[in-house]
Design a protein around this motif. Structure first.
Motif, mmCIF file in Angstrom:
data_model
loop_
_atom_site.group_PDB
_atom_site.id
_atom_site.type_symbol
_atom_site.label_atom_id
_atom_site.label_comp_id
_atom_site.label_asym_id
_atom_site.label_seq_id
_atom_site.Cartn_x
_atom_site.Cartn_y
_atom_site.Cartn_z
ATOM 1 N N PRO A 107 1.010 -1.192 -0.050
ATOM 2 C CA PRO A 107 0.218 0.139 -0.115
ATOM 3 C C PRO A 107 0.921 1.224 0.070
ATOM 4 O O PRO A 107 1.901 1.321 0.687
ATOM 5 C CB PRO A 107 -0.826 -0.005 1.411
ATOM 6 C CG PRO A 107 -0.847 -1.464 1.429
ATOM 7 C CD PRO A 107 0.526 -2.222 1.100
ATOM 8 N N GLU A 108 0.540 2.288 -0.908
ATOM 9 C CA GLU A 108 1.355 3.498 -0.832
ATOM 10 C C GLU A 108 1.461 4.375 0.502
ATOM 11 O O GLU A 108 2.251 5.180 0.549
ATOM 12 C CB GLU A 108 0.867 4.242 -1.917
ATOM 13 C CG GLU A 108 -0.603 4.864 -1.926
ATOM 14 C CD GLU A 108 -0.929 5.729 -3.161
ATOM 15 O OE1 GLU A 108 -0.305 6.702 -3.531
ATOM 16 O OE2 GLU A 108 -1.635 5.216 -3.865
ATOM 17 N N THR A 109 0.621 3.973 1.322
ATOM 18 C CA THR A 109 0.524 4.751 2.656
ATOM 19 C C THR A 109 1.608 4.018 3.512
ATOM 20 O O THR A 109 1.886 4.816 4.489
ATOM 21 C CB THR A 109 -0.757 4.687 3.323
ATOM 22 O OG1 THR A 109 -1.429 3.286 3.659
ATOM 23 C CG2 THR A 109 -1.815 5.422 2.661
#
Length: 313
Positions: A107-109
């Protein structure tokens, strides 16, 4: 893939082979370099089996390739006649591509912490370059590096990612061996880098190419293997108009031999294409003070190799 026997020679990237055995076909012999490699190949050749040796580096251990070549030169002429040394399993360019692909599953978070066992200062420094490319051409705001047995270690790497505002940190292995998760509350493993099916495909390609070079060109790979680490390490310059030395050789300034240029992309199965010497021609000339750019990759270029002219800013 199989023609005779395959021997995977392993180094510090795989903890002496322990981290890679579960990904290999059980019929592949997995050994460390030096005496263990020598004895394994000699025993297989005594049974009359052709042998292909594959250095299982992911691009961070060029000395493993050179050491394997030196070891195989210790075989008798008869033993060497049925033995080939394949190109290394991976290069730094392959590793960059594999890491970029693995990053798409995170996930890019989350922050990415690229981890690998510490090597010498040059391969460790190159890992920071690779991580920078993963960040530049990916979607993750934070990409840091941690070295098992080095500085910063994984625990420090997680602390750095947290200090930069990351809630979760994913440890992305740039080696066969993955470190223990130092802070399970805030981080998690992101490996392995390659699935067993992908390992089998790449290994099969390296073996097939090695036998092709032997059958068609009489090339057993030993000469190329001996020079694998020549460009690795310090270099120094003799000043303007002089020449600079790197490990195993030197390059000349103006008036010296024609430059050596790498053809764009890579050869069959991901191995680097042969370098060729070229003389500057009209297409190579550029007016004083100008700079040539070539932002369009040529047809057939490896999609994992980033165009050299793209800005990192």
């Amino acid at each position: 893939m199989r023609r005779g026997e395959v021997v995977a020679v392993c180094g510090h990237e795989s903890d002496g082979g322990r981290a890679v055995r579960g990904l290999l076909d059980p019929r592949v012999s997995c050994v460390t370099g030096g005496r263990e490699l020598f004895r394994c190949v000699r025993a297989l050749r005594a049974r009359g089996e052709p042998v292909c040796v594959v250095p299982m580096t992911l691009g961070r251990d060029p000395e493993l390739v050179a050491d394997a070549a030196r070891t195989l030169l210790g075989l008798s002429a008869e033993e060497r006649s049925g033995t080939v040394l394949a190109e290394p399993f991976g290069t730094a360019e392959h590793l960059t591509g594999w890491l970029r692909a693995a990053a798409t599953r995170v996930p890019e978070t989350s922050a990415l912490l690229v981890t690998a066992p510490s090597g010498d200062p040059f391969v460790d420094a190159d890992l920071f370059r690779i991580a920078r490319l993963v960040r530049q051409y990916g979607r993750h705001r934070t990409v840091e590096v941690a070295l098992t047995g080095g500085d910063p270690d994984p625990a420090e790497g997680v602390r750095r990612c947290r200090a930069l505002g990351a809630e979760r940190v994913v440890l992305l292995p740039a080696a066969w061996a993955a470190p223990p998760v130092p802070d399970p509350e805030h981080c998690e493993p992101g490996g392995p880098l390659l699935a067993a099916s992908a390992v089998a495909g790449v290994l099969g390609a390296r073996v097939a190419e090695a036998w092709h070079l032997r059958d068609r060109h009489g090339d057993d790979g030993l000469s190329r293997g001996l020079t694998a680490a020549d460009a690795h390490g310090h270099s120094h310059s003799h000043g303007p108009g002089g020449h600079s030395h790197g490990p195993g050789g030197h390059s000349h300034g103006p008036g010296g031999p024609a430059p050596v240029r790498a053809q764009d992309g890579q050869g069959a199965h991901g191995s680097p294409r042969t370098l060729r010497a070229v003389s500057p021609g009209p297409a190579d000339a550029a007016p004083r003070g100008s700079r040539r750019t070539d932002s369009v990759p040529r047809r057939g270029a490896d999609p994992h190799v980033l165009p050299s002219s793209r800005s990192l800013r």
